[in-house]
Design a protein around this motif. Structure first.
Motif, PDB file in Angstrom:
ATOM      1  N   LEU A 168       2.258 -12.894  -4.589  1.00  0.00           N
ATOM      2  CA  LEU A 168       1.942 -11.566  -5.129  1.00  0.00           C
ATOM      3  C   LEU A 168       0.427 -11.311  -5.237  1.00  0.00           C
ATOM      4  CD1 LEU A 168       3.921  -9.422  -6.214  1.00  0.00           C
ATOM      5  CD2 LEU A 168       3.699 -10.459  -8.477  1.00  0.00           C
ATOM      6  N   HIS A 169      -0.311 -12.280  -5.773  1.00  0.00           N
ATOM      7  CA  HIS A 169      -1.749 -12.079  -6.008  1.00  0.00           C
ATOM      8  C   HIS A 169      -2.590 -12.763  -4.939  1.00  0.00           C
ATOM      9  CE1 HIS A 169      -0.622 -10.253  -9.760  1.00  0.00           C
ATOM     10  NE2 HIS A 169       0.148 -11.288 -10.009  1.00  0.00           N
ATOM     11  N   SER A 170      -2.034 -12.866  -3.767  1.00  0.00           N
ATOM     12  CA  SER A 170      -2.616 -13.553  -2.612  1.00  0.00           C
ATOM     13  C   SER A 170      -4.150 -13.632  -2.574  1.00  0.00           C
ATOM     14  CB  SER A 170      -2.129 -12.836  -1.345  1.00  0.00           C
ATOM     15  OG  SER A 170      -2.826 -13.259  -0.211  1.00  0.00           O
ATOM     16  N   PRO A 171      -4.718 -14.811  -2.853  1.00  0.00           N
ATOM     17  CA  PRO A 171      -6.169 -14.948  -2.730  1.00  0.00           C
ATOM     18  C   PRO A 171      -6.655 -14.685  -1.299  1.00  0.00           C
ATOM     19  CG  PRO A 171      -5.223 -16.848  -3.879  1.00  0.00           C
ATOM     20  CD  PRO A 171      -4.078 -16.049  -3.331  1.00  0.00           C
ATOM     21  N   LEU A 172      -5.809 -15.017  -0.322  1.00  0.00           N
ATOM     22  CA  LEU A 172      -6.218 -14.825   1.072  1.00  0.00           C
ATOM     23  C   LEU A 172      -6.295 -13.345   1.442  1.00  0.00           C
ATOM     24  CD1 LEU A 172      -6.780 -17.402   2.533  1.00  0.00           C
ATOM     25  CD2 LEU A 172      -4.836 -16.961   3.994  1.00  0.00           C
ATOM     26  N   ARG A 173      -5.357 -12.570   0.898  1.00  0.00           N
ATOM     27  CA  ARG A 173      -5.394 -11.115   1.146  1.00  0.00           C
ATOM     28  C   ARG A 173      -6.745 -10.557   0.694  1.00  0.00           C
ATOM     29  NH1 ARG A 173      -0.850  -9.024  -2.011  1.00  0.00           N
ATOM     30  NH2 ARG A 173      -2.246  -8.962  -3.799  1.00  0.00           N
ATOM     31  N   ARG A 174      -7.173 -11.009  -0.472  1.00  0.00           N
ATOM     32  CA  ARG A 174      -8.464 -10.557  -0.994  1.00  0.00           C
ATOM     33  C   ARG A 174      -9.589 -11.105  -0.121  1.00  0.00           C
ATOM     34  NH1 ARG A 174      -6.983 -11.718  -5.822  1.00  0.00           N
ATOM     35  NH2 ARG A 174      -7.994 -13.746  -5.860  1.00  0.00           N
ATOM     36  N   GLY A 175      -9.462 -12.390   0.224  1.00  0.00           N
ATOM     37  CA  GLY A 175     -10.528 -13.074   0.966  1.00  0.00           C
ATOM     38  C   GLY A 175     -10.818 -12.456   2.322  1.00  0.00           C
ATOM     39  N   VAL A 176      -9.800 -11.925   2.984  1.00  0.00           N
ATOM     40  CA  VAL A 176     -10.044 -11.343   4.312  1.00  0.00           C
ATOM     41  C   VAL A 176     -10.211  -9.818   4.231  1.00  0.00           C
ATOM     42  CG1 VAL A 176      -8.906 -13.206   5.567  1.00  0.00           C
ATOM     43  CG2 VAL A 176      -7.567 -11.206   4.889  1.00  0.00           C
ATOM     44  N   GLY A 177     -10.367  -9.322   3.016  1.00  0.00           N
ATOM     45  CA  GLY A 177     -10.689  -7.891   2.844  1.00  0.00           C
ATOM     46  C   GLY A 177      -9.510  -6.954   2.986  1.00  0.00           C
ATOM     47  N   LEU A 178      -8.276  -7.475   2.801  1.00  0.00           N
ATOM     48  CA  LEU A 178      -7.106  -6.598   2.949  1.00  0.00           C
ATOM     49  C   LEU A 178      -6.553  -6.103   1.615  1.00  0.00           C
ATOM     50  CD1 LEU A 178      -5.104  -8.320   5.835  1.00  0.00           C
ATOM     51  CD2 LEU A 178      -6.493  -6.239   5.937  1.00  0.00           C
ATOM     52  N   GLU A 179      -7.154  -6.555   0.513  1.00  0.00           N
ATOM     53  CA  GLU A 179      -6.669  -6.107  -0.801  1.00  0.00           C
ATOM     54  C   GLU A 179      -6.901  -4.607  -0.906  1.00  0.00           C
ATOM     55  OE1 GLU A 179      -5.416  -8.205  -3.025  1.00  0.00           O
ATOM     56  OE2 GLU A 179      -5.625  -7.289  -4.997  1.00  0.00           O
ATOM     57  N   ARG A 180      -5.842  -3.874  -1.207  1.00  0.00           N
ATOM     58  CA  ARG A 180      -6.023  -2.435  -1.406  1.00  0.00           C
ATOM     59  C   ARG A 180      -5.713  -2.143  -2.858  1.00  0.00           C
ATOM     60  NH1 ARG A 180      -2.537   1.804   1.819  1.00  0.00           N
ATOM     61  NH2 ARG A 180      -2.195   2.993  -0.048  1.00  0.00           N
ATOM     62  N   THR A 181      -6.722  -1.644  -3.556  1.00  0.00           N
ATOM     63  CA  THR A 181      -6.513  -1.395  -4.975  1.00  0.00           C
ATOM     64  C   THR A 181      -5.519  -0.263  -5.118  1.00  0.00           C
ATOM     65  OG1 THR A 181      -8.835  -1.891  -5.133  1.00  0.00           O
ATOM     66  CG2 THR A 181      -7.764  -1.131  -7.144  1.00  0.00           C
ATOM     67  N   ALA A 182      -4.443  -0.543  -5.837  1.00  0.00           N
ATOM     68  CA  ALA A 182      -3.443   0.499  -6.078  1.00  0.00           C
ATOM     69  C   ALA A 182      -4.036   1.518  -7.043  1.00  0.00           C
ATOM     70  CB  ALA A 182      -2.201  -0.129  -6.683  1.00  0.00           C
ATOM     71  N   PRO A 183      -3.673   2.811  -6.925  1.00  0.00           N
ATOM     72  CA  PRO A 183      -4.133   3.769  -7.904  1.00  0.00           C
ATOM     73  C   PRO A 183      -3.742   3.260  -9.289  1.00  0.00           C
ATOM     74  CG  PRO A 183      -2.673   4.785  -6.258  1.00  0.00           C
ATOM     75  CD  PRO A 183      -2.738   3.326  -5.957  1.00  0.00           C
ATOM     76  N   ALA A 184      -4.683   3.329 -10.239  1.00  0.00           N
ATOM     77  CA  ALA A 184      -4.429   2.733 -11.560  1.00  0.00           C
ATOM     78  C   ALA A 184      -3.075   3.180 -12.100  1.00  0.00           C
ATOM     79  CB  ALA A 184      -5.547   3.138 -12.501  1.00  0.00           C
ATOM     80  N   GLU A 185      -2.194   2.212 -12.292  1.00  0.00           N
ATOM     81  CA  GLU A 185      -0.871   2.550 -12.812  1.00  0.00           C
ATOM     82  C   GLU A 185      -0.965   2.649 -14.318  1.00  0.00           C
ATOM     83  OE1 GLU A 185       3.044   1.030 -10.878  1.00  0.00           O
ATOM     84  OE2 GLU A 185       1.581  -0.573 -10.871  1.00  0.00           O
ATOM     85  N   SER A 186      -0.393   3.726 -14.874  1.00  0.00           N
ATOM     86  CA  SER A 186      -0.470   3.857 -16.323  1.00  0.00           C
ATOM     87  C   SER A 186       0.338   2.740 -16.978  1.00  0.00           C
ATOM     88  CB  SER A 186       0.043   5.225 -16.759  1.00  0.00           C
ATOM     89  OG  SER A 186       1.301   5.429 -16.188  1.00  0.00           O
ATOM     90  N   SER A 187       1.407   2.325 -16.337  1.00  0.00           N
ATOM     91  CA  SER A 187       2.247   1.285 -16.936  1.00  0.00           C
ATOM     92  C   SER A 187       2.640   0.262 -15.897  1.00  0.00           C
ATOM     93  CB  SER A 187       3.512   1.909 -17.514  1.00  0.00           C
ATOM     94  OG  SER A 187       3.248   3.141 -18.105  1.00  0.00           O
ATOM     95  N   PRO A 188       1.768  -0.720 -15.637  1.00  0.00           N
ATOM     96  CA  PRO A 188       2.151  -1.757 -14.676  1.00  0.00           C
ATOM     97  C   PRO A 188       3.408  -2.500 -15.142  1.00  0.00           C
ATOM     98  CG  PRO A 188      -0.053  -2.173 -15.584  1.00  0.00           C
ATOM     99  CD  PRO A 188       0.466  -0.958 -16.254  1.00  0.00           C
ATOM    100  N   ARG A 189       4.209  -2.941 -14.178  1.00  0.00           N
ATOM    101  CA  ARG A 189       5.468  -3.601 -14.530  1.00  0.00           C
ATOM    102  C   ARG A 189       5.369  -5.112 -14.322  1.00  0.00           C
ATOM    103  NH1 ARG A 189      10.468  -1.033 -14.454  1.00  0.00           N
ATOM    104  NH2 ARG A 189      11.233  -2.437 -12.852  1.00  0.00           N
ATOM    105  N   TYR A 190       6.081  -5.822 -15.172  1.00  0.00           N
ATOM    106  CA  TYR A 190       6.105  -7.286 -15.153  1.00  0.00           C
ATOM    107  C   TYR A 190       7.559  -7.759 -15.154  1.00  0.00           C
ATOM    108  CZ  TYR A 190       1.244  -6.837 -16.551  1.00  0.00           C
ATOM    109  OH  TYR A 190      -0.087  -6.513 -16.580  1.00  0.00           O
ATOM    110  N   GLY A 191       7.768  -8.991 -14.709  1.00  0.00           N
ATOM    111  CA  GLY A 191       9.099  -9.586 -14.777  1.00  0.00           C
ATOM    112  C   GLY A 191       9.036 -10.925 -15.485  1.00  0.00           C
TER     113      GLY A 191
END
Ligand SMILES: Cc1cc2nc3c(=O)[nH]c(=O)nc-3n(C[C@H](O)[C@H](O)[C@H](O)COP(=O)(O)OP(=O)(O)OC[C@H]3O[C@@H](n4cnc5c(N)ncnc54)[C@H](O)[C@@H]3O)c2cc1C
Length: 369
Positions: free
Chosen positions: A168-191
């Protein structure tokens, strides 16, 4: 050594080898040994690639999950030759107060499988196929036209292709510049999930709906149930579960058999599932929500496409194929989340599913694929 190939080019492992590319250590390195990483490794091995999987955690790897493998995942794992044990379930039920809508899968059964058992089964298959496994954490990759250096405190490998299946929080996604910041969610969901020593009371995976929270009940064996709660906010597992008195009542005084594990925020986006020779799969490629319980099925379906693209020397096709395969999941899950976030609509989801059994059965069929 072959001439430099631009990003998005078609220098596959086989082609590099034929050209005598001495600096290519292995064909494919998979970063992350979760179910999708191991499934991709098996898929790639069956396609004839040399594969190494890098995972920092000790066997068997556990994770917060509802642990219901949909029929599509069960079939995909059978095709890969993975032998599973678990508790079959025959469909999905939506429950809210006195309302209950349920539908059976038309083709095949689902399987409730503890994550540790799923991990052990995938590991056994990977080892049978001589997938190399390395214990370590990847902290960086450096790409050039012929391959990728994969680096970490105890890792130094070179591969033709790197598959990022690091969750889910893939360090590699961030590392290769593919992380796309989602529009700020007012209520992020957790499980959050936990297991209880109780006999399953349904042949369905039950999804219980309450305002702002859902509860998943998955039969795992004759005396074990997984109970996952999804929702917003930072409530503890017990407080969240208290919102579902019918589940509490069914559980009676059953003892928990595992600690609480959590994951989130669930919504994660990637600008693309590929950056040059690094290809994203599973949760790393983007995730909407656990509401439809399809993560493993979807990840394995995308893994099949990914490996086929590499085998056909067409990595540039993966983006389109990932979008095509994941579209149904994204639309269905977004639609349910949208309806679920509007209190008046939310209150009608289960009664409507009960009133329109064919429509509900058609939705369940989509989830089963
Ligand atoms: C509460 C909840 C309930 C769910 N219920 C279901 C369900 O019922 N059915 C279903 O199919 N799906 C369900 N899902 C979704 C499912 O759990 C995921 O889709 C699935 O685990 C994705 O697998 P993965 O291999 O992509 O990622 P993961 O399982 O997260 O595995 C990623 C791996 O990468 C490793 N890693 C991380 N960083 C690095 C690094 N730097 N270097 C090397 N390795 C690294 C991690 O240690 C981990 O083992 C649920 C999810 C949640 C949160």
């Amino acid at each position: 050594v072959s001439a430099p190939v631009p990003w998005g080019g078609v220098a596959t492992a086989a082609r590099c080898e034929r050209a005598g590319a001495a600096d290519t250590g292995v064909d494919v390195v998979v970063v992350g040994g979760g179910p999708v990483g191991l499934g991709t490794a098996v898929e790639a091995r069956l396609a004839g690639f040399e594969v190494t999987v890098i995972e920092p955690r000790a066997d068997p790897v556990d994770k917060a999950c509802g642990e219901g493998l949909m029929p599509g995942a069960v079939k995909a794992l059978a095709r890969l030759g993975v032998t599973l044990s678990g508790r079959p379930f025959r469909g999905i039920a939506y429950v809210q107060g006195g309302s209950r809508a349920q539908a059976l899968f038309r083709n095949g059964e689902g399987l409730g499988v503890r994550r540790t058992a799923l991990h052990a089964a995938l590991t056994a298959r990977a080892e049978e196929l001589q997938v190399r496994r390395v214990t370590g954490r990847v902290t960086g990759v450096v790409q050039d036209s012929t391959g990728v250096d994969v680096l970490g405190p105890s890792v130094a490998l070179r591969a033709s292709w790197v598959i990022a299946a690091d969750g889910l929080h893939s360090p590699l996604r961030r590392g290769v510049g593919l992380e796309r910041t989602a529009p700020a969610e007012s209520s992020p969901r957790y499980g959050l999930r936990r297991h209880f020593a109780a006999a399953p009371w349904s042949e369905h995976v039950e999804v219980h709906w309450q305002p702002n929270a859902e509860c998943y009940v998955t039969p795992l064996d004759d005396a074990l149930i997984g109970v996952a709660v999804l929702g917003t906010g930072g409530e503890t597992y017990d407080l969240r579960l208290d919102r579902f008195p019918e589940v509490r009542e069914r559980l009676g005084g059953a003892a928990p058999t595992s600690p609480v594990r959590g994951a989130g925020p669930l919504r994660q986006r990637a600008a693309s599932p590929r950056a040059g020779r690094v290809l994203l799969v599973g949760d790393a490629a983007g995730y909407v929500d656990a509401l439809t319980g399809e993560g493993v099925a979807l990840g394995l379906a995308c893994a099949r496409e990914l490996v086929d693209c590499l085998a056909r020397e067409a990595p540039g096709e993966y983006d389109r194929r990932w979008r095509a395969v994941s579209r149904r999941y994204r639309l269905l899950t977004e639609g349910l989340l949208w309806a679920g976030s509007r209190p008046r609509l939310r209150a009608r989801i289960v009664p409507a599913a009960q009133r329109l059994p064919r429509t509900f059965a058609a939705i369940v069929e989509q989830i089963a694929r």
